[in-house]
Structures are given as C-alpha cells and as structure tokens.
Write a protein that holds these residues in place. Structure first.
Motif, PDB file in Angstrom:
ATOM      1  N   VAL A 222      78.689  42.401  64.763  1.00  0.00           N
ATOM      2  CA  VAL A 222      78.375  40.973  64.837  1.00  0.00           C
ATOM      3  C   VAL A 222      77.726  40.654  66.179  1.00  0.00           C
ATOM      4  O   VAL A 222      76.719  39.946  66.250  1.00  0.00           O
ATOM      5  N   LEU A 223      78.290  41.219  67.250  1.00  0.00           N
ATOM      6  CA  LEU A 223      77.728  40.971  68.584  1.00  0.00           C
ATOM      7  C   LEU A 223      76.313  41.518  68.678  1.00  0.00           C
ATOM      8  O   LEU A 223      75.432  40.885  69.272  1.00  0.00           O
ATOM      9  N   THR A 224      76.086  42.712  68.098  1.00  0.00           N
ATOM     10  CA  THR A 224      74.733  43.283  68.123  1.00  0.00           C
ATOM     11  C   THR A 224      73.767  42.341  67.428  1.00  0.00           C
ATOM     12  O   THR A 224      72.675  42.058  67.938  1.00  0.00           O
ATOM     13  N   LEU A 225      74.169  41.840  66.260  1.00  0.00           N
ATOM     14  CA  LEU A 225      73.293  40.926  65.521  1.00  0.00           C
ATOM     15  C   LEU A 225      73.018  39.662  66.339  1.00  0.00           C
ATOM     16  O   LEU A 225      71.873  39.207  66.428  1.00  0.00           O
ATOM     17  N   LEU A 226      74.084  39.120  66.950  1.00  0.00           N
ATOM     18  CA  LEU A 226      73.912  37.910  67.759  1.00  0.00           C
ATOM     19  C   LEU A 226      72.969  38.180  68.931  1.00  0.00           C
ATOM     20  O   LEU A 226      72.072  37.387  69.203  1.00  0.00           O
ATOM     21  N   ALA A 227      73.201  39.336  69.580  1.00  0.00           N
ATOM     22  CA  ALA A 227      72.381  39.664  70.742  1.00  0.00           C
ATOM     23  C   ALA A 227      70.923  39.813  70.328  1.00  0.00           C
ATOM     24  O   ALA A 227      70.013  39.333  71.012  1.00  0.00           O
ATOM     25  N   LEU A 228      70.697  40.471  69.188  1.00  0.00           N
ATOM     26  CA  LEU A 228      69.324  40.638  68.718  1.00  0.00           C
ATOM     27  C   LEU A 228      68.709  39.280  68.399  1.00  0.00           C
ATOM     28  O   LEU A 228      67.547  39.023  68.700  1.00  0.00           O
ATOM     29  N   ALA A 229      69.517  38.397  67.806  1.00  0.00           N
ATOM     30  CA  ALA A 229      69.003  37.076  67.442  1.00  0.00           C
ATOM     31  C   ALA A 229      68.612  36.290  68.688  1.00  0.00           C
ATOM     32  O   ALA A 229      67.620  35.577  68.703  1.00  0.00           O
ATOM     33  N   LEU A 230      69.408  36.457  69.755  1.00  0.00           N
ATOM     34  CA  LEU A 230      69.146  35.673  70.966  1.00  0.00           C
ATOM     35  C   LEU A 230      68.036  36.272  71.812  1.00  0.00           C
ATOM     36  O   LEU A 230      67.268  35.554  72.428  1.00  0.00           O
ATOM     37  N   ARG A 231      67.960  37.620  71.832  1.00  0.00           N
ATOM     38  CA  ARG A 231      67.090  38.252  72.816  1.00  0.00           C
ATOM     39  C   ARG A 231      65.797  38.824  72.277  1.00  0.00           C
ATOM     40  O   ARG A 231      64.849  39.011  73.036  1.00  0.00           O
ATOM     41  N   SER A 232      65.761  39.171  70.981  1.00  0.00           N
ATOM     42  CA  SER A 232      64.653  40.030  70.561  1.00  0.00           C
ATOM     43  C   SER A 232      63.318  39.294  70.605  1.00  0.00           C
ATOM     44  O   SER A 232      62.274  39.912  70.568  1.00  0.00           O
ATOM     45  N   GLY A 233      63.360  37.956  70.738  1.00  0.00           N
ATOM     46  CA  GLY A 233      62.110  37.229  70.881  1.00  0.00           C
ATOM     47  C   GLY A 233      61.351  37.641  72.133  1.00  0.00           C
ATOM     48  O   GLY A 233      60.121  37.648  72.153  1.00  0.00           O
ATOM     49  N   GLN A 234      62.128  38.041  73.175  1.00  0.00           N
ATOM     50  CA  GLN A 234      61.480  38.430  74.430  1.00  0.00           C
ATOM     51  C   GLN A 234      60.989  39.865  74.404  1.00  0.00           C
ATOM     52  O   GLN A 234      60.177  40.261  75.223  1.00  0.00           O
ATOM     53  N   ALA A 235      61.534  40.647  73.453  1.00  0.00           N
ATOM     54  CA  ALA A 235      61.219  42.064  73.467  1.00  0.00           C
ATOM     55  C   ALA A 235      59.831  42.315  72.901  1.00  0.00           C
ATOM     56  O   ALA A 235      59.394  41.640  71.985  1.00  0.00           O
ATOM     57  N   ARG A 236      59.158  43.300  73.463  1.00  0.00           N
ATOM     58  CA  ARG A 236      57.866  43.674  72.908  1.00  0.00           C
ATOM     59  C   ARG A 236      57.900  45.167  72.600  1.00  0.00           C
ATOM     60  O   ARG A 236      57.833  45.986  73.501  1.00  0.00           O
ATOM     61  N   PRO A 237      58.035  45.525  71.329  1.00  0.00           N
ATOM     62  CA  PRO A 237      58.086  46.943  70.989  1.00  0.00           C
ATOM     63  C   PRO A 237      56.731  47.602  71.221  1.00  0.00           C
ATOM     64  O   PRO A 237      55.714  46.915  71.278  1.00  0.00           O
ATOM     65  N   PRO A 238      56.715  48.951  71.359  1.00  0.00           N
ATOM     66  CA  PRO A 238      55.442  49.657  71.466  1.00  0.00           C
ATOM     67  C   PRO A 238      54.531  49.270  70.299  1.00  0.00           C
ATOM     68  O   PRO A 238      54.986  49.155  69.164  1.00  0.00           O
ATOM     69  N   ALA A 239      53.251  49.041  70.597  1.00  0.00           N
ATOM     70  CA  ALA A 239      52.360  48.449  69.593  1.00  0.00           C
ATOM     71  C   ALA A 239      52.163  49.358  68.386  1.00  0.00           C
ATOM     72  O   ALA A 239      51.926  48.887  67.280  1.00  0.00           O
ATOM     73  N   GLY A 240      52.239  50.672  68.602  1.00  0.00           N
ATOM     74  CA  GLY A 240      51.983  51.588  67.489  1.00  0.00           C
ATOM     75  C   GLY A 240      53.243  51.996  66.757  1.00  0.00           C
ATOM     76  O   GLY A 240      53.220  52.948  65.971  1.00  0.00           O
ATOM     77  N   LEU A 241      54.356  51.271  66.995  1.00  0.00           N
ATOM     78  CA  LEU A 241      55.647  51.676  66.444  1.00  0.00           C
ATOM     79  C   LEU A 241      55.630  51.672  64.923  1.00  0.00           C
ATOM     80  O   LEU A 241      55.186  50.711  64.304  1.00  0.00           O
ATOM     81  N   ALA A 242      56.107  52.761  64.329  1.00  0.00           N
ATOM     82  CA  ALA A 242      56.301  52.912  62.883  1.00  0.00           C
ATOM     83  C   ALA A 242      54.988  52.994  62.110  1.00  0.00           C
ATOM     84  O   ALA A 242      54.993  53.006  60.896  1.00  0.00           O
ATOM     85  N   ILE A 243      53.859  53.044  62.807  1.00  0.00           N
ATOM     86  CA  ILE A 243      52.579  53.153  62.102  1.00  0.00           C
ATOM     87  C   ILE A 243      52.119  54.618  62.139  1.00  0.00           C
ATOM     88  O   ILE A 243      51.930  55.167  63.218  1.00  0.00           O
ATOM     89  N   PRO A 244      51.965  55.245  60.985  1.00  0.00           N
ATOM     90  CA  PRO A 244      51.505  56.634  60.981  1.00  0.00           C
ATOM     91  C   PRO A 244      50.090  56.709  61.537  1.00  0.00           C
ATOM     92  O   PRO A 244      49.284  55.783  61.332  1.00  0.00           O
ATOM     93  N   TYR A 245      49.794  57.778  62.263  1.00  0.00           N
ATOM     94  CA  TYR A 245      48.435  57.940  62.781  1.00  0.00           C
ATOM     95  C   TYR A 245      47.779  59.135  62.127  1.00  0.00           C
ATOM     96  O   TYR A 245      48.324  60.238  62.128  1.00  0.00           O
ATOM     97  N   ARG A 246      46.623  58.890  61.518  1.00  0.00           N
ATOM     98  CA  ARG A 246      45.851  59.995  60.957  1.00  0.00           C
ATOM     99  C   ARG A 246      44.457  59.973  61.551  1.00  0.00           C
ATOM    100  O   ARG A 246      43.823  58.920  61.639  1.00  0.00           O
ATOM    101  N   ARG A 247      43.987  61.142  61.959  1.00  0.00           N
ATOM    102  CA  ARG A 247      42.628  61.215  62.495  1.00  0.00           C
ATOM    103  C   ARG A 247      41.631  61.035  61.373  1.00  0.00           C
ATOM    104  O   ARG A 247      41.894  61.346  60.234  1.00  0.00           O
ATOM    105  N   GLY A 248      40.463  60.548  61.730  1.00  0.00           N
ATOM    106  CA  GLY A 248      39.460  60.532  60.667  1.00  0.00           C
ATOM    107  C   GLY A 248      38.525  59.363  60.827  1.00  0.00           C
ATOM    108  O   GLY A 248      38.542  58.667  61.797  1.00  0.00           O
TER     109      GLY A 248
END
Lengths: 346, 315
Positions: B289-315
């Motif tokens: 519950v605390l993790t969820l609350l903390a994420l709800a309060l803070r994650s607006g400020q967080a900036r994940p790496p821009a390429g996160l979770a996006i597969p990269y294929r050359r071409g």
C-alpha cells in the motif's frame, strides 16, 4: 488468412511443446512416460466427472483470460487479474451471505454483480494511478494483487469470519438462493460455465463487430494515430481497465456462487496469472481463448491427477510443473509470434 | 514507551538491514537494466532461481561463498535468456518477463523437490550453510553496534556494489554508453555503440544481481529453500527503482525503509494480541500500500529512460 493459419500453427506448436516438456520432466524425474500420459489423459477426460472437473477449472480461466485479452488489446498491461479475481470473490461472498431471504432470481445475479463491481473498482484504482498519476499499470496491478491477498485474509479472519469455525479462517457459506443453478447436479457443473461461454461470444462480438470495439483496438495498436484521429484515448484506456477488471471480478464471483460457496484465508489459485498465459496462447483473440482456457485447465487437472495417482517412483508428482509448462508455452508463443510490427509496417 | 520496546529496537534494526539487502541487490540490477532500456518483470523469477541455485551449490559444496557465486551465475544465465528474447528477438519485455516468472516458479519447485529427495535418500537434509557475520560483536554488550555492523558478507558486498554502480553509471564511459542506449538507441547506434551488446550485458548484470538477491534468502536470512519464497520481493525491487527515480542512492534509502518495514512485521507479530489474525495481514499489506501511495505521490516527477521497454531493431 495466411496470418491466421500461421498464428494457429504457432499456438498449436506451443501447446504441444508444453505437453512435451511435461512428459520430458516426468521422464527425467523417473516416471515412465507411457504411464504418465495414461494417468494424465484419465484425469483430464476419463469419465463425466473428470471432464466436468476440467470444465470447472476452465471456467474461471476463460473469464479472467477474456479480461486480460480486452486489456492487452487496448495496450493496457493489466497483470492484476489475480487481485481483481480475489476482490470479486470477496465481494460476492460478502453479499451472498446476506441474501438468504431473497428470491433466487434476484440473489444470484446480485451476487455476481457484486463481484463485477468489485473487480472493476480494483482495476479502476490502477486506471486512476495510470491516467491521473502516471504510474505504470504493470507495477500497480501487481502490487494491488498482493494487497488483495491480504485483504481477503483480513476479511476472512475479521468481519466475514464464520462464528462456528473454530479457527475462524473461513467465512460462512453464501445463502442457497445466491448460488448458481447446477447444469448437472451429480458433477457439480454450474451455470457459470455457460456464463463464461456467453462472455466469450460477447467479447468477440464487441471487439470485432462494434465501433467502440474497433476504436479500443486502434487505441491499443497505435495510440498516436488514435489521438490524431481525435479518439478519446484516455476514456478507452479507462474503459479497458474497467471491463477487464469486471471480467476478472465476475470470474471470482462465479467461483464463489457456483463452486466453492465460501472463502478461505488463502483463497487464490493463481488463475489470474494463468489467465495471462491463456490470453497469450490465444494470441489475444476471444474465440481462441475458449480452447486456450481448456488447454491450461487440462494441464492443471492432469498434473493434479498425476499427483494423486499411484505411479512407480517414490516421490509425489511435483505440481509446480504446471507453472513451468505455462511459462514455457508463453515463452514459445512469444518467440513464434515474431517481433512486433513497427509503426507503418504492414 | 517501556524498556521492553527499547530492547527490541536493535534486533529490529539488525533484521531491517538484513532484509533490505536482497531488495537493494535486486533493485540495483534492475536499475542498470532499466538505464539500458530494459524493463525486467522477470526479476522475481530470477531471484527464485538464484535462491535455489545458491542453496543447492552451498549444500553440495559445503560453502556459502560457492552458493553465492552459483546464484549470481544462474541469475546471469536467466538474464541472458531474457536478452535472447527481448534484445536478440525484439520480443515484448513484459510478456517475456512474466513467462520467466512462471517458468522459474515451476522449475525451482520441481528441482527443489528432486534435491530434497536426493538429500533424504542420503539420510541428510537440504539445508544450506549460512554466511556468518563478518564482525563478531557481542549483541548483549553493544546492541547498537551489533545491529549496525554485525552483518555477513552479502550485506557488506551490497554496499560497495551500489556505490560502484552509481559511480559507473554517472562517471564512466561504459556507464554513459549504457545510459545512451537506454535513452536513444538509434542515436547511440549511429554513434557506433553496439546497442545489442550493451543491452545484453545489462540484462545479464541485472540477472546476476537478482540471483545474488535470491541467495540472500537462502544463505543469509534463512538456510532452506521454499517454493515461491521470494513472495513479491522482486516486484518491490521493481517499484523501488521507480520510487528512487532511477538514482542508486535514493534506491538504497528506499530499500532500507522497506527492509525496516519487513523487520517490524517480524518484531510486532507475536505482540499483536488477540487481533493478530486481522492485524498481521494488514501489516503484510502495508509495504505494498505504501509503495502504491508513494508511486502515486512521486512518480509525476520521475522521468524514466526514454527508450524504456521499446525493442530496438536495426534497419
């Protein structure tokens, strides 16, 4: 068409590989493969009561699998079917206990409705976190699963505890009026199986033949294009969360109203996680979810049958093998499906 | 506040630091993977495999160090499997991670049962030798020193690992390369960076850390393997990375906080009185519950790496 045939082939290959892995591990553990196969087939479909046992497992898998399918189709990574299933069961139980004086045609639907609403609310929390607070649903739904497990424990030991149970670790049974009618009273096959099949038809019709269904798929396939086309992306995302949570909640309610009638402190059967394997094996197509749910139900009853069977080999048959087969099937389906298409690629 | 509660504080702090170690190790590995653009949901399964591999190697080899090395190696191997799917095959990271979790839960269950049977056949028990505390401090005479310093090798290794990871990510060329791959793989590729190699390394490193985190559970916190014993710790580690906004120092502080919560549960459980059946599950839900609350309060400020979770294929 060629794509559909290829997809079917990939899924069949993955399912066959799942069974092959199971046999290989059993063989490595020292069980004779022929006997394993025989006992497996026997426990899955040997007689009407075994068959209905398999259908009873397939029922919640079908409903939760449909929920995962609707969410994933909209690009919503709802991994929380397990938690939504649990709160659905919890709400159905809480309501069903108190409906003793109501007529059955009101009590049973009301019990299911309680589960549907609870599941939707639980998924709605993740939707709010994603849309208003930018919290990734992959994480929030998993965390909500763990909260739901403890919520069940709190309610079962606390407000819902059966005063007659010495350990206070089960709830009272729901009222007879709140229970689902049985299709075959001898085998415990309840009307929930029909409800699940109807839900599959409904989900297929919705996604395939209605405008909102089409728009939901567009939002999932290409959110940027959807936004450019002025589609209400936020609304569809929220809708996918709620619908998928409602289906998982319905699964929990059906399980309470049709099968178990009461809750225990450790109620989860992992259906919500298997649901993801079901949806992936079906390649997110509602009609294919029916055979996929049956396949994983077979795996489950088959391995449980093996555990109780008198096989040569000292140790009892490892039931966790079911999870390994599920994981192997999903990995294989993901591989055979090929890399995702890039935007603009056909 | 009576003396009884004060007496409990050192043991709770000690247990809190011990409990924070697996979270810290796993989260540090996930941090590196995410900085390179990979979201690894399979961290929970990699921890489980590390827990079993560590216990098995330590049991067979009679040494906790051998167990730790085996756990890290097993975790790295599963990390490579993850990379084969998500980097080599550009398959979906979330689906692959989930599949690895299921596979790990099943495979460790089957393998543990086999090892258990083997141990019992040799009229022994499948119990791993535990790491001993590096500093011998008398808990009765110096309770606070004992709580803070009397920890074993895994805990003492975790600290420099975090510092080195933080420094490496921020100040070194390979660290910069890794971050570039996570932010903008196309640009990194154009600049001559081998994107696939960098991401594969990150996945293997993340796996090794998760494996070591799993070994904490079987070689440090307890000494035997149980099915599904990670119990969501991998997912908490995943949350810590977001909570700590992709910074090693903030992640370490968050891990300590969650380790402390876990320790409080153990301390308070026997003291909850007649309401324990209701209060204890509530306490178990609290970290989530605390993790969820903390994420709800803070994650607006967080900036994940821009390429996160996006597969990269050359071409």
């Amino acid at each position: 068409m060629r794509h559909a045939v290829r997809a079917l082939g990939a899924s069949m290959a993955a399912a066959a590989a799942g069974i092959a892995v199971l046999l290989a591990v059993a063989w490595l553990c020292g069980y004779p493969p022929a006997a394993v196969l025989r006992v497996f087939a026997q426990s899955v479909a040997g007689g009407a009561d075994r068959l209905s046992a398999t259908l009873l497992v397939a029922c919640p898998l079908l409903l939760t699998g449909l929920g995962v399918c609707v969410a994933f189709r909209c690009g919503v990574w709802n991994i929380g079917a397990e938690g939504q299933y649990l709160v659905g069961a919890l709400a159905a139980c809480a309501v069903g206990i108190h409906l003793g004086t109501w007529p059955a045609w009101v009590a049973a639907p009301l019990t299911l409705l309680a589960g549907v609403v609870a599941g939707a609310i639980w998924a709605g929390l993740a939707a709010w976190l994603k849309l208003a607070r930018r919290v990734q649903e992959v994480l929030s739904t998993i965390l909500l699963n763990f909260v739901a497990i403890q919520l069940v424990a709190i309610m079962v030991h606390g407000p819902l505890a059966d005063p007659l149970s010495a350990q206070r670790d089960t709830t009272s049974s729901i009222a007879a009026a709140a229970r689902l009618p049985l299709l075959s009273s001898r085998h415990g096959l309840h009307a929930g199986v029909a409800i699940a099949l109807l839900a599959a038809v409904g989900a297929w019709f919705f996604l395939r033949h209605t405008v909102p269904g089409l728009r939901l798929r567009i939002v999932g396939a290409n959110p940027i294009a959807a936004r450019l086309a002025r589609l209400p992306v936020t609304g569809y995302t929220a809708g996918a969360f709620l619908l998928s949570g409602a289906l998982a909640g319905l699964a929990g309610a059906v399980e309470i109203a049709g099968n178990s009638y009461y809750l225990t402190a450790r109620y989860g059967a992992g259906y919500g996680y298997t649901a993801i394997a079901v949806a992936m094996l079906a390649r997110l197509s509602p009609p294919a979810i029916v055979p996929a749910a049956l396949f994983f139900a077979m795996l489950d009853t088959g391995v449980r049958g093996l555990q109780h069977a008198d096989l040569e080999g000292a140790a009892s048959f490892p039931t966790t093998l079911t999870f390994a087969a599920q994981g192997g099937v999903v990995l294989l389906v993901a591989w055979l499906a090929g890399p995702p298409k890039r935007t603009g690629e056909t | 506040m009576n003396a009884d509660w004060l007496d409990l504080a050192p043991s709770t702090i000690h247990r809190g630091i011990q409990g924070a170690t697996p979270l810290l190790l796993a989260a540090t590995g996930e941090l590196v993977a995410e900085r390179a653009g990979l979201v690894n949901i399979g961290i929970e399964g990699m921890m489980l495999i590390g827990a079993l591999a560590g216990a098995a190697a330590a049991w067979a080899g009679g040494s906790a160090t051998a167990g730790l090395l085996a756990a890290a190696a097993a975790g790295a191997l599963v990390g490579l499997l993850f990379a084969l799917w998500t980097v080599g095959g550009a398959r979906d990271q979330i689906v692959t991670g989930l599949a690895i979790n299921l596979l790990a839960l099943g495979a460790t269950g089957v393998a543990a049962e086999r090892i258990d049977a083997t141990a019992r056949a040799g009229s022994g028990e499948f119990v791993a030798p535990r790491f001993a505390s590096l500093l011998a401090i008398d808990a009765a005479r110096h309770p606070i020193l004992h709580a803070l310093l009397a920890h074993d090798a895994i805990t003492w290794l975790a600290l420099p690992l975090v510092v080195m990871t933080a420094v490496a990510l921020r100040c070194t060329r390979p660290g910069l390369t890794l971050r570039a791959v996570g932010e903008n793989p196309e640009a990194a590729d154009t600049a001559g960076v081998r994107v696939a190699a960098a991401r594969t390394f990150a996945a293997a490193f993340g796996g090794a850390c998760a494996g070591a985190a799993g070994a904490c559970l079987t070689l440090s916190i307890s000494n035997r393997f149980q099915d599904g014993m990670t119990d969501g710790r991998g997912f908490v580690a995943l949350a810590l990375v977001i909570f700590g906004r992709w910074s090693a120092v903030r992640i370490a502080l968050a891990a300590l906080f969650f380790g402390g919560l876990e320790a409080l549960q153990v301390t308070l459980q026997p003291r909850l009185g007649s309401r324990v059946h209701v209060l204890y599950p509530a306490m178990l839900a609290l970290p989530y519950v605390l993790t969820l609350l903390a994420l709800a309060l803070r994650s607006g400020q967080a900036r994940p790496p821009a390429g996160l979770a996006i597969p990269y294929r050359r071409g």
